[in-house]
Motif scaffolding. Structure first.
Motif, PDB file in Angstrom:
ATOM      1  N   GLU A 126      11.103  16.268   5.294  1.00 54.00           N
ATOM      2  CA  GLU A 126       9.704  16.857   4.736  1.00 54.00           C
ATOM      3  C   GLU A 126       9.910  17.910   3.544  1.00 54.00           C
ATOM      4  N   ILE A 127      11.135  18.572   3.797  1.00 50.93           N
ATOM      5  CA  ILE A 127      11.442  19.625   2.700  1.00 50.93           C
ATOM      6  C   ILE A 127      11.647  18.947   1.328  1.00 50.93           C
ATOM      7  N   ARG A 128      12.543  17.976   1.316  1.00 51.37           N
ATOM      8  CA  ARG A 128      12.467  17.084  -0.157  1.00 51.37           C
ATOM      9  C   ARG A 128      11.230  16.648  -0.532  1.00 51.37           C
ATOM     10  N   GLU A 129      10.277  16.141   0.479  1.00 52.61           N
ATOM     11  CA  GLU A 129       8.962  15.614  -0.112  1.00 52.61           C
ATOM     12  C   GLU A 129       8.181  16.777  -0.475  1.00 52.61           C
ATOM     13  N   GLN A 130       8.048  17.776   0.187  1.00 53.52           N
ATOM     14  CA  GLN A 130       7.478  19.152  -0.291  1.00 53.52           C
ATOM     15  C   GLN A 130       7.965  19.491  -1.764  1.00 53.52           C
ATOM     16  N   LEU A 131       9.161  19.347  -1.922  1.00 56.10           N
ATOM     17  CA  LEU A 131       9.739  19.401  -3.485  1.00 56.10           C
ATOM     18  C   LEU A 131       9.332  18.569  -4.493  1.00 56.10           C
ATOM     19  N   GLY A 132       8.823  17.350  -3.969  1.00 53.65           N
ATOM     20  CA  GLY A 132       8.502  16.320  -4.906  1.00 53.65           C
ATOM     21  C   GLY A 132       9.442  15.122  -5.178  1.00 53.65           C
ATOM     22  N   ASN A 133      10.215  15.070  -3.915  1.00 52.08           N
ATOM     23  CA  ASN A 133      11.455  14.269  -3.838  1.00 52.08           C
ATOM     24  C   ASN A 133      12.444  14.217  -5.168  1.00 52.08           C
ATOM     25  N   PRO A 134      12.824  15.263  -5.532  1.00 50.52           N
ATOM     26  CA  PRO A 134      13.803  15.046  -6.684  1.00 50.52           C
ATOM     27  C   PRO A 134      15.074  14.718  -6.275  1.00 50.52           C
ATOM     28  N   LYS A 135      15.821  14.063  -7.256  1.00 43.72           N
ATOM     29  CA  LYS A 135      17.022  13.265  -7.202  1.00 43.72           C
ATOM     30  C   LYS A 135      18.066  14.187  -6.293  1.00 43.72           C
ATOM     31  N   LYS A 136      17.935  15.376  -6.908  1.00 41.74           N
ATOM     32  CA  LYS A 136      18.871  16.330  -6.510  1.00 41.74           C
ATOM     33  C   LYS A 136      18.623  17.931  -6.191  1.00 41.74           C
ATOM     34  N   ILE A 137      18.700  18.229  -5.074  1.00 37.36           N
ATOM     35  CA  ILE A 137      18.401  19.771  -4.650  1.00 37.36           C
ATOM     36  C   ILE A 137      19.575  20.820  -4.660  1.00 37.36           C
ATOM     37  N   LEU A 138      19.472  21.677  -5.580  1.00 37.63           N
ATOM     38  CA  LEU A 138      20.446  22.721  -5.390  1.00 37.63           C
ATOM     39  C   LEU A 138      19.700  23.880  -4.505  1.00 37.63           C
ATOM     40  N   LEU A 139      20.575  24.399  -3.756  1.00 35.84           N
ATOM     41  CA  LEU A 139      20.223  25.416  -2.713  1.00 35.84           C
ATOM     42  C   LEU A 139      21.117  26.924  -3.053  1.00 35.84           C
ATOM     43  N   GLY A 140      20.359  27.999  -3.164  1.00 33.37           N
ATOM     44  CA  GLY A 140      21.153  29.159  -2.999  1.00 33.37           C
ATOM     45  C   GLY A 140      20.476  29.986  -1.888  1.00 33.37           C
ATOM     46  N   VAL A 141      21.597  30.448  -0.758  1.00 33.03           N
ATOM     47  CA  VAL A 141      20.817  31.539   0.451  1.00 33.03           C
ATOM     48  C   VAL A 141      21.752  32.583   0.358  1.00 33.03           C
ATOM     49  N   ASP A 142      21.020  33.606   0.178  1.00 29.07           N
ATOM     50  CA  ASP A 142      21.548  35.198  -0.084  1.00 29.07           C
ATOM     51  C   ASP A 142      20.693  36.250   0.550  1.00 29.07           C
ATOM     52  N   ARG A 143      21.392  37.360   0.964  1.00 32.10           N
ATOM     53  CA  ARG A 143      20.778  38.597   0.921  1.00 32.10           C
ATOM     54  C   ARG A 143      20.332  39.099  -0.367  1.00 32.10           C
ATOM     55  N   LEU A 144      19.406  39.499  -0.697  1.00 32.36           N
ATOM     56  CA  LEU A 144      19.216  40.277  -1.984  1.00 32.36           C
ATOM     57  C   LEU A 144      19.800  41.285  -2.521  1.00 32.36           C
ATOM     58  N   ASP A 145      21.003  40.954  -2.975  1.00 31.29           N
ATOM     59  CA  ASP A 145      22.106  41.870  -3.301  1.00 31.29           C
ATOM     60  C   ASP A 145      22.901  41.724  -4.506  1.00 31.29           C
ATOM     61  N   TYR A 146      23.086  42.786  -5.203  1.00 30.15           N
ATOM     62  CA  TYR A 146      23.689  42.487  -6.775  1.00 30.15           C
ATOM     63  C   TYR A 146      24.844  41.938  -6.504  1.00 30.15           C
ATOM     64  N   THR A 147      25.593  41.886  -5.300  1.00 26.78           N
ATOM     65  CA  THR A 147      26.876  41.115  -5.245  1.00 26.78           C
ATOM     66  C   THR A 147      26.998  39.966  -5.007  1.00 26.78           C
ATOM     67  N   LYS A 148      25.734  39.245  -4.980  1.00 32.53           N
ATOM     68  CA  LYS A 148      25.751  37.726  -4.579  1.00 32.53           C
ATOM     69  C   LYS A 148      25.735  36.831  -5.909  1.00 32.53           C
ATOM     70  N   GLY A 149      25.647  37.402  -7.029  1.00 34.19           N
ATOM     71  CA  GLY A 149      25.637  36.621  -8.028  1.00 34.19           C
ATOM     72  C   GLY A 149      24.383  35.829  -8.423  1.00 34.19           C
ATOM     73  N   ILE A 150      23.102  36.229  -7.959  1.00 33.85           N
ATOM     74  CA  ILE A 150      21.940  35.581  -7.994  1.00 33.85           C
ATOM     75  C   ILE A 150      21.579  35.381  -9.530  1.00 33.85           C
ATOM     76  N   ARG A 151      21.827  36.558 -10.203  1.00 34.62           N
ATOM     77  CA  ARG A 151      21.270  36.462 -11.474  1.00 34.62           C
ATOM     78  C   ARG A 151      22.381  35.710 -12.483  1.00 34.62           C
TER      79      ARG A 151
END
Length: 490
Positions: free
Chosen positions: A259-284
């Protein structure tokens, strides 16, 4: 009050306080990584857990929760501001994470840290049984081991350091460097995530105190004119791998992944990042690399989607408020430039999710991006690997996360190298299934062998060896001292 042979001391209790609409207060188990890691250790004994109850000025009596005695330590709003937001997260956290953000040194924060650590030590001393074991957790409570030793010399004391321990050149900047080391050396066994962290700690001890060290042992002067042995060694923490595997097999969670893939429009590839919002996590850094891949035309919206979970973290600290603003501006700019009527480039979610939803996201993701600038371990990497029973999916993992020491067949990345990160993301997107399988099988074998139960056994084996030496004088056997892991292949 009942006494316990095993006492865990942590900043927070393993439960969250829930107030129903009618005002009734109840408690439920916290979803945090520390709670999950210690759950199996605590389940084997009628132990106690000492920690803050989660609300300022909450002063309640000890109570039983699912067979564990919980001992709340009251903290005032000022304690939280100076001890927790101040010294713990404004001084120690940035200093121990390689000064990614500038640490602040305030004497009022230090005074609060000493005062609150003493409160935790006194609570643990009161509940611990004669000759019991007290296991202190993490950087908020570095002074507790020595305070506890002074209060209760009969106890065996362990300490586990969940975050990195910095190199001496950084650690030496701390105005209270001697006091913190003295606090930690009150423990009998000191556990660290990586070989490098244990080595950094030992080097700081040698530089500041000149205490002799041999392998993973430090000889610390004792009050009777003799000395006692302290083990300071790597014990890399892990997850309850089997629990994650069982969740990944549930039909409702597998259906949710589709269902998650469908909700995202069934892209060929899904990239995922899961982090606490913290400057050590390299989200930027991660967002910058993905934005440039879109700019270059190397990936296109609709073909590739990035889902970024950034759970709230320390909203009272100004640096975190600024980070949230910066990340949300970056996401807005990229989406504004590249979104279509049907597809979004980055699905950004500033919220936490239950474990079941996280497992569904792991199953839906083709590529897991962990680009921490510095991380003690990063259990998300191990969770992703554990649930991929299909041996598919690619883990892009920062070489500066502790998990990189074990998950050596991940695509290891230097998050400061944006071009290198872009190349690895493209390699992950285009990786053949046979290579995915080979890499994932090796990582899953490591995670299943070194699960959280093995971590607990390893630490407790070292504790038992120290107790045996104290009782009989027998030397600590080498097998309880973890050997350095091989350097990851480039």
């Amino acid at each position: 009050m009942d006494r316990a042979d095993l006492v865990v001391v942590a900043n927070r209790l393993p439960v969250d306080r829930v107030v129903d609409t009618d005002g009734t207060e109840t408690w439920r188990r916290s979803p945090g990584g520390l709670v999950t890691a210690l759950e199996q250790v605590m389940a084997k004994t009628d132990g106690a857990w000492v920690g803050w109850g989660g609300k300022a000025d909450l002063d309640i009596e000890p109570f039983d929760f699912e067979g564990t005695l919980l001992v709340p330590v009251p903290l005032s709003a000022e304690d939280l501001k100076y001890y927790y937001e101040g010294f713990s997260n404004g001084t120690i956290w940035p200093l121990y994470h390689d000064v990614i953000a500038a640490p602040v040194y305030r004497r009022s924060w230090w005074d609060a840290y000493v005062r609150v650590n003493r409160r935790f030590a006194e609570a643990a001393a009161e509940v611990a049984d004669q000759e019991g074991f007290v296991w202190v957790q993490d950087y908020q409570l570095q002074l507790v081991p020595q305070m506890l030793r002074e209060l209760r010399p009969d106890l065996t004391i362990g300490y586990f350091h969940h975050i990195p321990f910095p190199a001496y050149g950084l650690y030496s900047q701390l105005p209270w460097r001697r006091q913190v080391l003295e606090g930690l050396l009150g423990a009998d066994v000191l556990g660290f995530q990586r070989v490098a962290d244990a080595g950094n700690f030992q080097r700081s001890v040698r530089r500041i105190f000149k205490y002799p060290t041999r392998a993973n042992e430090i000889e610390v002067p004792a009050g009777d004119g003799g000395s006692r042995s302290v083990i300071a060694a790597p014990f890399p923490i892990s997850i309850d791998a089997q629990a994650f595997i069982e969740l990944s097999q549930r039909p409702d969670i597998r259906a949710r992944a589709v269902e998650i893939r469908e909700q995202l429009g069934n892209p060929k590839k899904i990239l995922l990042g899961v982090d606490r919002l913290d400057y050590t996590k390299g989200i930027r850094h991660r967002l910058k690399a993905f934005g440039e891949l879109l700019d270059d035309g190397a990936v296109t919206v609709g073909e590739v989607a990035l889902v970024q979970i950034a759970s709230p973290s320390r909203p009272g600290v100004e640096a975190y408020q600024d980070l949230r603003d910066e990340i949300e501006l970056t996401v807005g700019r990229i989406n504004g430039d590249y979104d279509t009527m049907h597809h979004t480039a980055i699905r950004y979610l500033h919220q936490g999710f239950p474990r079941e939803e996280m497992v569904a996201l792991y199953l839906a993701a083709d590529v897991m991006l962990i680009t921490a600038l510095r991380d003690g371990m990063n259990l998300v990497a191990k969770e992703y690997v554990a649930v991929r029973t299909d041996n598919r999916g690619v883990l892009v993992l920062s070489e500066f996360a502790g998990a990189a020491d074990e998950l050596t067949t991940a695509l290891l990345v230097n998050p400061h190298d944006i071009d290198g990160m872009k190349d690895l993301i493209l390699r992950a997107i285009n990786m053949p299934e046979a290579e995915q399988s080979r890499r994932m099988r090796a990582m899953r074998r490591k995670v299943l062998e070194n699960d959280v139960e093995a971590w607990g056994r390893s630490f407790m084996k070292a504790v038992d060896a120290v107790r045996n030496k104290r009782a009989t004088g027998a030397p600590i056997p080498r097998e309880v001292k973890p050997t350095p892991r091989k350097k990851p292949r480039e």
